[in-house]
Write an enzyme that holds these catalytic residues in place. Structure first.
Site: not given
Length: 204
Positions: A50-52, A88-90, A130, A170, A199
């Site tokens: 998970d990027r966040t 994917c922005n993050t 996010t 998700k 996002c």
């Protein structure tokens, strides 16, 4: 024989956002036969951490995300892709660092978005993204560089945004209209003349 380029799509963050991205490419391509469509190689790697959580966690967690993204990007590069997109922005927190390791251009989604907003003449935009994307300030920096004011939601509105992304999209659900209506009210009250769906889950 002229060899046209191949778009590499590094996806899986999440799979539904990747699917929506590819559908939009198809919808926006002027083609009257299969052969007139773009050549696209999609690697939907749902196992990327998970990027966040990675960005807001320890340096080791962030590095694990980066190394996974880099391995995937190099895989697409070795497969013959001539340009790369990451829906994917993050993950664009790592974009410039990734570009430094690649021999093919990475389309920088954040910069492209801000350029489009500038071209539309918008001056104040709400950032719907996010926690990772909002807190790293990647959109705020790019907006400021183009003279656009970027407004991040207060904590209660940000919770709604995260809930739509994580509790609904998700998990394969539809985004709640009620939650989005509350977000829309905040955008209007804040004087925003545009909003960035920062996002890819939100564009679903």
């Amino acid at each position: 024989m002229h060899q046209e380029g191949i778009l590499g799509v590094l996806g899986g963050m999440g799979p539904q956002a990747t699917n929506t991205f590819y559908q939009r490419i198809i919808d926006r391509t002027q083609a009257e036969s299969d052969q007139e469509h773009l050549r696209v190689l999609i690697w939907s790697d749902a196992k990327i951490p998970d990027r966040t959580a990675g960005i807001l966690g320890t340096p080791d967690q962030a590095e694990a995300v980066y190394q996974h993204l880099l391995a995937d990007a190099k895989l697409l590069e070795r497969a013959g892709c001539t340009v790369l997109a990451i829906p994917c922005n993050t993950s664009h927190y790592f974009a410039d660092r990734l570009q430094g390791e690649l021999h093919i251009p990475l389309i920088h989604m954040i910069r492209e978005t801000v350029s489009a907003i500038r071209a539309m003449g918008k001056t104040t935009v709400g950032i719907l993204a996010t926690d990772g994307t909002v807190q790293t300030g990647i959109y705020q920096r790019e907006c400021a560089a183009r003279g656009i004011e970027a407004v991040a939601p207060p904590a209660d509105v940000q919770k709604l945004v995260m809930s739509i992304i994580y509790d609904e999209i998700k998990r394969g659900e539809k985004g709640s209209r009620e939650k989005f209506a509350a977000i829309d009210r905040w955008l209007r009250a804040s004087g925003c003349d545009a909003a960035i769906l920062g996002c890819t889950e939100l564009s679903v």
